[in-house]
Design an enzyme around this catalytic site. Structure first.
Site, PDB file in Angstrom:
ATOM      1  N   HIS A 132       6.067 -74.014  -3.630  1.00 53.32           N
ATOM      2  CA  HIS A 132       7.418 -73.448  -3.513  1.00 53.32           C
ATOM      3  C   HIS A 132       8.312 -73.959  -4.648  1.00 53.32           C
ATOM      4  O   HIS A 132       9.091 -73.201  -5.226  1.00 53.32           O
ATOM      5  CB  HIS A 132       8.078 -73.864  -2.191  1.00 53.32           C
ATOM      6  CG  HIS A 132       7.413 -73.325  -0.967  1.00 53.32           C
ATOM      7  ND1 HIS A 132       6.787 -74.131  -0.055  1.00 53.32           N
ATOM      8  CD2 HIS A 132       7.305 -72.053  -0.497  1.00 53.32           C
ATOM      9  CE1 HIS A 132       6.313 -73.388   0.932  1.00 53.32           C
ATOM     10  NE2 HIS A 132       6.608 -72.130   0.691  1.00 53.32           N
ATOM     11  N   SER A 188      -0.291 -74.762   0.731  1.00 54.55           N
ATOM     12  CA  SER A 188       0.221 -73.911   1.799  1.00 54.55           C
ATOM     13  C   SER A 188       0.876 -74.807   2.839  1.00 54.55           C
ATOM     14  O   SER A 188       0.412 -75.936   3.065  1.00 54.55           O
ATOM     15  CB  SER A 188      -0.938 -73.156   2.447  1.00 54.55           C
ATOM     16  OG  SER A 188      -0.552 -72.641   3.705  1.00 54.55           O
TER      17      SER A 188
END
Ligand code: PAF
Length: 283
Positions: A37, A187
């Protein structure tokens, strides 16, 4: 870094920024942020003036209520991380801000193969929820560019299609998969893996990285069988699918010459945690 939970506050703030000629980059997330991210935020910062990150665990994209319940949530730590990478704006809406009329009647979308193969088959209604929430966010944030990880390859293809077909004036930017040292794609779900699960999970990328070599001597069917065999010897892992598809249309390929750019996609349950990964290969 400014934080908004009400769409109106966010909209007014961004309107003022836009009036000053600033370009807005948007990174939608469901929180539990990791380096993958943060790299998207880095991309948004480098090509736009303002990076906006949303953190919202979208209930309508979960077809399994226990998956929704167990989805990791740590908003404070997420905000600290975002601050550390100079994120400008965080949007933390509540469910009622995004779904004022409730979450029951999500619209359904039919984009042909894009919304019927792979993840769509395994997770009924998942993409209806994703499309619904991303459309709402793109309307609220009205970004110049929105940044998505290539790990969710099918999601990216669907969002590109949605933006094109609805004439939404946002550029969709695909960002490379960020991996752990042993190859596991980053993830938020990885943090739910047990130690044993974490060991097994590197098998996904190991298999994907091997495809380029295997395809010199094996057909797609034979590679599929080879991958099934790798997972058969791991009782904690259950291979859901491995498929090779045209990277543009997601049409399944039966030969390595079926498309110029192909994508190998894999989905595996490791214990209770469902992991996906993919790798592009060129003919
Ligand atoms: O990829 C995700 O994290 C989600 O599907 C997204 C795009 C934030 C929509 O909820």
């Amino acid at each position: 870094m400014v934080i908004f939970s009400e769409p109106k506050g966010l909209r007014d703030y961004l309107l003022a920024q836009r009036k000053e000629g600033k370009r807005i980059g948007f990174v939608p997330t469901m929180g539990a942020l990791h380096n993958g991210h943060l790299s998207l935020v880095g991309k948004a910062k480098s090509s736009c003036d303002i990076a906006v990150v949303s953190i919202f665990v979208n209930p309508t994209q979960f077809n399994d209520s226990s998956d929704l319940e167990k989805y990791p949530r740590h908003v404070e730590a997420d905000c600290d991380l975002l601050k550390s990478v100079d994120c400008d704006v965080v949007f933390l809406p509540k469910v009622e801000h995004i779904y004022p009329e409730g979450t029951k009647d999500t619209r359904t979308y039919d984009y042909g193969l894009l919304t019927s193969v792979m993840e769509a088959e395994s997770r009924q209604g998942h993409f209806d929820g994703v499309i619904t929430v991303v459309r709402k966010f793109l309307q609220m944030v009205a970004p110049d560019a929105a940044f998505f990880g290539q790990k969710d390859f099918q999601q990216l293809a669907i969002i590109r299609h949605m933006v094109r077909s609805e004439g939404i004036p946002t550029t969709i930017v695909s960002c490379e998969i960020i991996r752990e040292k042993d190859g596991l794609a980053m993830s938020s779900r990885n943090e739910r893996l047990s130690d044993e699960g974490r060991r097994i999970s590197k098998l996904l990328s190991k298999c994907l990285f091997k495809v380029d070599e295997l395809r010199l001597t094996k057909s797609i069917e034979e590679v599929q069988k080879w991958i099934e065999d790798q997972f058969d010897s791991e009782p904690l892992a259950k291979l859901e699918y491995f498929c090779v598809s045209d990277a543009q249309t997601l049409e399944p390929c039966s030969s390595w010459r079926d498309a110029f750019e192909m994508v190998c996609c894999i989905a595996v349950f490791v214990g209770e945690v469902r992991l996906i990964d993919n790798q592009i290969i060129k003919a």
